[in-house]
Write a protein that holds these residues in place. Structure first.
Motif, PDB file in Angstrom:
ATOM      1  N   ILE A 177       0.841  -1.207   0.000  1.00 48.39           N
ATOM      2  CA  ILE A 177       0.000   0.000   0.000  1.00 48.39           C
ATOM      3  C   ILE A 177       0.870   1.248   0.000  1.00 48.39           C
ATOM      4  O   ILE A 177       0.671   2.170  -0.797  1.00 48.39           O
ATOM      5  N   GLU A 178       1.860   1.288   0.892  1.00 52.70           N
ATOM      6  CA  GLU A 178       2.680   2.485   1.028  1.00 52.70           C
ATOM      7  C   GLU A 178       3.593   2.709  -0.173  1.00 52.70           C
ATOM      8  O   GLU A 178       3.950   3.843  -0.478  1.00 52.70           O
ATOM      9  N   SER A 179       3.962   1.645  -0.852  1.00 49.07           N
ATOM     10  CA  SER A 179       4.814   1.793  -2.040  1.00 49.07           C
ATOM     11  C   SER A 179       3.999   2.024  -3.305  1.00 49.07           C
ATOM     12  O   SER A 179       4.556   2.269  -4.375  1.00 49.07           O
ATOM     13  N   GLY A 180       2.681   1.937  -3.182  1.00 46.62           N
ATOM     14  CA  GLY A 180       1.817   2.143  -4.348  1.00 46.62           C
ATOM     15  C   GLY A 180       1.707   0.928  -5.244  1.00 46.62           C
ATOM     16  O   GLY A 180       1.172   1.013  -6.356  1.00 46.62           O
ATOM     17  N   GLU A 181       2.184  -0.221  -4.782  1.00 51.19           N
ATOM     18  CA  GLU A 181       2.157  -1.423  -5.614  1.00 51.19           C
ATOM     19  C   GLU A 181       0.834  -2.183  -5.520  1.00 51.19           C
ATOM     20  O   GLU A 181       0.554  -3.042  -6.342  1.00 51.19           O
ATOM     21  N   MET A 182       0.041  -1.877  -4.493  1.00 50.26           N
ATOM     22  CA  MET A 182      -1.223  -2.582  -4.338  1.00 50.26           C
ATOM     23  C   MET A 182      -2.234  -2.050  -5.352  1.00 50.26           C
ATOM     24  O   MET A 182      -2.553  -0.859  -5.365  1.00 50.26           O
ATOM     25  N   GLN A 183      -2.723  -2.930  -6.196  1.00 51.73           N
ATOM     26  CA  GLN A 183      -3.687  -2.539  -7.218  1.00 51.73           C
ATOM     27  C   GLN A 183      -5.083  -2.457  -6.606  1.00 51.73           C
ATOM     28  O   GLN A 183      -5.507  -3.339  -5.887  1.00 51.73           O
ATOM     29  N   MET A 184      -5.783  -1.379  -6.906  1.00 55.55           N
ATOM     30  CA  MET A 184      -7.144  -1.187  -6.427  1.00 55.55           C
ATOM     31  C   MET A 184      -8.103  -1.342  -7.603  1.00 55.55           C
ATOM     32  O   MET A 184      -7.823  -0.887  -8.713  1.00 55.55           O
ATOM     33  N   SER A 185      -9.233  -1.994  -7.350  1.00 57.74           N
ATOM     34  CA  SER A 185     -10.235  -2.210  -8.401  1.00 57.74           C
ATOM     35  C   SER A 185     -11.535  -1.529  -7.974  1.00 57.74           C
ATOM     36  O   SER A 185     -12.298  -2.074  -7.176  1.00 57.74           O
ATOM     37  N   PHE A 186     -11.761  -0.320  -8.484  1.00 60.66           N
ATOM     38  CA  PHE A 186     -12.931   0.465  -8.091  1.00 60.66           C
ATOM     39  C   PHE A 186     -14.113   0.188  -9.023  1.00 60.66           C
ATOM     40  O   PHE A 186     -13.951   0.170 -10.239  1.00 60.66           O
ATOM     41  N   ARG A 187     -15.267  -0.020  -8.423  1.00 57.46           N
ATOM     42  CA  ARG A 187     -16.501  -0.212  -9.188  1.00 57.46           C
ATOM     43  C   ARG A 187     -17.691   0.004  -8.257  1.00 57.46           C
ATOM     44  O   ARG A 187     -17.553   0.029  -7.032  1.00 57.46           O
ATOM     45  N   TYR A 188     -18.867   0.171  -8.848  1.00 53.94           N
ATOM     46  CA  TYR A 188     -20.085   0.295  -8.047  1.00 53.94           C
ATOM     47  C   TYR A 188     -20.583  -1.101  -7.648  1.00 53.94           C
ATOM     48  O   TYR A 188     -20.497  -2.048  -8.437  1.00 53.94           O
ATOM     49  N   PHE A 189     -21.052  -1.203  -6.405  1.00 55.46           N
ATOM     50  CA  PHE A 189     -21.615  -2.474  -5.950  1.00 55.46           C
ATOM     51  C   PHE A 189     -22.734  -2.208  -4.947  1.00 55.46           C
ATOM     52  O   PHE A 189     -22.810  -1.129  -4.338  1.00 55.46           O
TER      53      PHE A 189
END
Length: 342
Positions: A184-196
């Motif tokens: 998370i802190e290095s920016g390597e964690m991929q986030m998948s944003f969507r409506y749910f």
């Protein structure tokens, strides 16, 4: 005085080209205006002498200004100044004084930031070492005891293996949390944003955590959520957030219960996890999201946990352009909340 004059004359040599060019133009202008070349040598001598004196005088001023600037820079390098107001240049260098002050403030802030990072890094390494040592030593102790003969004692062998397995799980959880927070802190964690759809989503998390509340004989309830209410976010990461907040609420609640509430306005939905637990002292509310920080260290170790959960929660919610809010009263309970976009 003579030494100063020699320095000024040596310094003025940098402007001799300009001196001769200006003198030539001035002599030519005088001769053209006068129309008489009889006093050419005298005119050239006078012009050169006057211009030379002017160049030496101006060079003296420039040299002193440069020495003044050099002195200020050396003082900054030697940490002579405590604050920017101590940096003072002569009036004709006021614009440069402001630029040096801004550079000094930025440099001081950068140094302080680097020192803070170094302190945080040192504390983090110390904390990780300590947190790893506890389960590793426990596992080592149980295994050595078993190898030294306890493996044949039916009264303790299974108990020791179960305790070793428990500490192994703790170690695994700690390493997973360390990996998560590092990504998370290095920016390597991929986030998948969507409506749910929020209602069924929260109910499934509550159902998953219900066994923990049942073990402690406390209530875990979710207040009604409007059908069809949708929010925008990363479902997997938000599940991490909810599980962590609900787990903490259950751990630190001995009687009463844990309640999940959902409130909405035109643009946002606020999700709240409220408990009737021990509460958090007001002076520690700003620190609970620090890595490995525990309000009650002895109690925290007794109920388990890696000390990284709230730090991970904070980072995940900030990745959703939101913020975790905390309200708490010692002996009454706590409420953690965050907003999501509709």
């Amino acid at each position: 005085m003579w030494n100063e004059l020699k320095k000024d004359i040596r310094f003025s040599k940098h402007y001799f080209k300009e001196l001769f060019a200006f003198s030539s133009i001035l002599v030519a202008a005088i001769l053209i205006l006068q129309g008489n070349f009889n006093n050419l040598v005298l005119i050239i001598s006078i012009v050169l002498a006057l211009n030379l004196l002017a160049v030496v005088y101006l060079s003296s001023k420039r040299r002193k200004e440069l020495c003044e600037i050099e002195g200020i820079i050396n003082n900054i390098r030697n940490n002579f100044y405590q604050n920017a107001d101590e940096i003072i240049l002569s009036e004709n260098l006021s614009s440069l004084e402001q630029a040096i002050k801004e550079m000094f403030i930025k440099s001081k802030n950068d140094i302080e930031y680097m020192r803070k990072l170094q302190r945080v890094r040192s504390e983090f390494i110390a904390n990780v070492s300590h947190e790893l040592r506890t389960p590793i030593f426990a596992i080592q102790g149980y295994i050595e005891t078993l190898l030294n003969g306890a493996i044949n004692d039916s009264n303790v062998n299974k108990s020791f293996l179960e305790k070793a397995a428990h500490h192994t799980n703790n170690l695994s959880n700690l390493l997973n949390d360390l990996i998560n927070i590092s990504m998370i802190e290095s920016g390597e964690m991929q986030m998948s944003f969507r409506y749910f759809d929020l209602g069924p989503y929260i109910l499934s998390v509550v159902e998953e955590m219900k066994y923990l509340a049942d073990e402690k004989n406390i209530n875990l309830v979710c207040n009604p959520i409007r059908n069809g209410l949708q929010v925008f976010g990363d479902k997997e990461r938000l599940k991490q957030v909810l599980i962590n907040l609900i787990q903490n609420a259950i751990k630190y609640t001995e009687k009463g219960g844990v309640e999940i509430l959902v409130e909405e306005d035109k643009k946002f939905v606020t999700i709240k996890v409220r408990d009737t637990g021990i509460g958090i002292p007001e002076d520690q509310l700003t620190r609970i999201f620090e890595r490995f920080y525990r309000v009650d260290k002895a109690r925290s170790r007794a109920v388990g946990g890696t000390g990284l959960g709230l730090s991970i929660v904070k980072h995940i919610i900030e990745a959703h352009n939101s913020k975790v809010e905390v309200k708490s009263t010692v002996g009454i309970g706590s409420e953690f909340s965050f907003k999501l976009k509709k």
